[in-house]
Design an enzyme around this catalytic site. Structure first.
Site, PDB file in Angstrom:
ATOM      1  N   CYS A 205     -50.369 106.107 -17.913  1.00  0.00           N
ATOM      2  CA  CYS A 205     -50.520 106.848 -16.711  1.00  0.00           C
ATOM      3  C   CYS A 205     -49.233 106.841 -16.125  1.00  0.00           C
ATOM      4  O   CYS A 205     -48.410 107.296 -16.604  1.00  0.00           O
ATOM      5  CB  CYS A 205     -51.696 106.294 -15.662  1.00  0.00           C
ATOM      6  SG  CYS A 205     -51.764 107.185 -14.079  1.00  0.00           S
TER       7      CYS A 205
ATOM      8  N   HIS B  27     -58.245 111.936 -18.269  1.00  0.00           N
ATOM      9  CA  HIS B  27     -57.220 111.054 -17.908  1.00  0.00           C
ATOM     10  C   HIS B  27     -57.601 109.689 -18.250  1.00  0.00           C
ATOM     11  O   HIS B  27     -58.760 109.490 -18.059  1.00  0.00           O
ATOM     12  CB  HIS B  27     -56.967 111.254 -16.595  1.00  0.00           C
ATOM     13  CG  HIS B  27     -55.186 110.416 -16.196  1.00  0.00           C
ATOM     14  ND1 HIS B  27     -54.284 110.842 -16.465  1.00  0.00           N
ATOM     15  CD2 HIS B  27     -55.129 109.310 -15.490  1.00  0.00           C
ATOM     16  CE1 HIS B  27     -53.310 110.075 -16.117  1.00  0.00           C
ATOM     17  NE2 HIS B  27     -53.901 109.272 -15.457  1.00  0.00           N
TER      18      HIS B  27
ATOM     19  N   ASP C 168     -57.684 116.671 -18.878  1.00  0.00           N
ATOM     20  CA  ASP C 168     -57.022 115.782 -17.930  1.00  0.00           C
ATOM     21  C   ASP C 168     -56.773 116.554 -16.770  1.00  0.00           C
ATOM     22  O   ASP C 168     -56.132 117.435 -16.890  1.00  0.00           O
ATOM     23  CB  ASP C 168     -55.876 115.054 -18.363  1.00  0.00           C
ATOM     24  CG  ASP C 168     -55.163 114.177 -17.229  1.00  0.00           C
ATOM     25  OD1 ASP C 168     -55.302 114.172 -16.224  1.00  0.00           O
ATOM     26  OD2 ASP C 168     -54.537 113.185 -17.837  1.00  0.00           O
TER      27      ASP C 168
END
Length: 299
Positions: A175, A267, A232
């Site tokens: 991330c 994600h 995502d």
């Protein structure tokens, strides 16, 4: 809305919501022993916990270039020396239990892995219950230049311990740390390879974040493997495609880089403590990461 680095994305793209926040405080807990309040409750049924048997693992203190002490979680095999070195870069939530576990997983694979707490000058992410507040008060105030310097100090610490071979240097991040992985690879000529997990690749230039992965794609030092989710909501597929194109026009390390996009995958698919976890994709990504480091001299 929350944001990763400099661009806004929905809380759902983290697999989280404000309703999941606990009211207790995690402040004061040992690094890597708990989770930020903003990610509670964790998904205990899928969370992976790697034991420390056969390892030397725990908290260490890294001296930074400005003379400060930065706490880090470090794991390595209990015996031997000359281990390949992996910098493990945190999510927006800091060096919590999952990031520490990733260090132990690399250590079980024979690596010296270390995850420095890169927000330590700006604040402690553990006590925040709201993601937007964590981002605005801590994460958004962390300059890229500071991060690059603190990672350099982490490499120097690893070398100084005498167990790691920092000539075999790799970096991986998740991330927020996925974006940093690309940047640090271009920053440090010693990096042999990187693995970026769902890190943002485009963004607006600001004083604290003057460049983004798309801007440095052509000048990498070691090839980077990018692992992304096709569903995502915070990192559009077209931005990942632009990164692929930029790599093809770059230097030798850029051309050798690869980006894998997992279809219908959100994600944070490697975050086994969150609802976003996807076991099959996470396991495939882990196998690819180990193979990538081995193939590129980080072993």
């Amino acid at each position: 809305m929350g944001m990763d680095g400099d661009r806004t994305i929905s809380l759902e793209s983290y697999g989280l919501s404000r309703r999941n926040a606990l009211k207790a405080t995690a402040s004061g807990a040992a690094l890597g022993s708990t989770f930020a309040l903003a990610v509670q409750p964790v998904q205990a049924q899928t969370m992976i916990t790697t034991p420390t048997d056969g390892l030397t693992a725990g908290e260490v203190k890294v001296k930074t270039s400005d003379g400060k002490e930065m706490v880090a979680y470090r794991a390595m095999p209990a015996s031997g020396t000359g281990f390949g070195t992996i910098l493990v870069v945190q999510e927006i939530f800091g060096v919590h239990a999952h990031i520490a576990d990733m260090c132990r997983r690399f250590a079980k694979a024979g690596y010296y892995a270390i995850a420095p707490e890169l927000y330590f000058r700006q604040g402690d992410p553990k006590g925040y219950t709201e993601i937007p507040k964590l981002i605005s008060e801590v994460v958004a105030k962390v300059p890229d230049a500071q991060v690059m310097g603190d990672l350099d100090s982490t490499v120097a610490f690893a070398k100084g311990e005498g167990k790691a071979d920092t000539a075999k240097l790799g970096i991986t991040g998740f991330c927020w740390g996925g974006r940093i992985t690309w940047l640090y690879d271009a920053h440090n000529p010693a990096v042999k390879a990187g693995v970026a997990w769902y890190g943002r690749v485009v963004g607006d230039a600001t004083p604290l974040t003057p460049k983004h992965p798309i801007d440095i794609a052509k000048t990498l030092n070691g090839p980077v493997l990018g692992l992304y989710g096709g569903a995502d909501t915070g990192i559009p597929n077209d931005t990942v495609d632009k990164m692929r194109a930029a790599l093809k026009d770059g230097n030798a390390a850029a051309k050798k880089s690869e980006i894998v996009t997992y279809p219908d995958t959100p994600h944070a698919f490697n975050a086994d403590y969150r609802p976003s976890y996807r076991k099959e994709q996470a396991e495939d990504g882990w196998k690819r990461a180990l193979a990538w480091f081995k193939a590129n001299g980080v072993t």
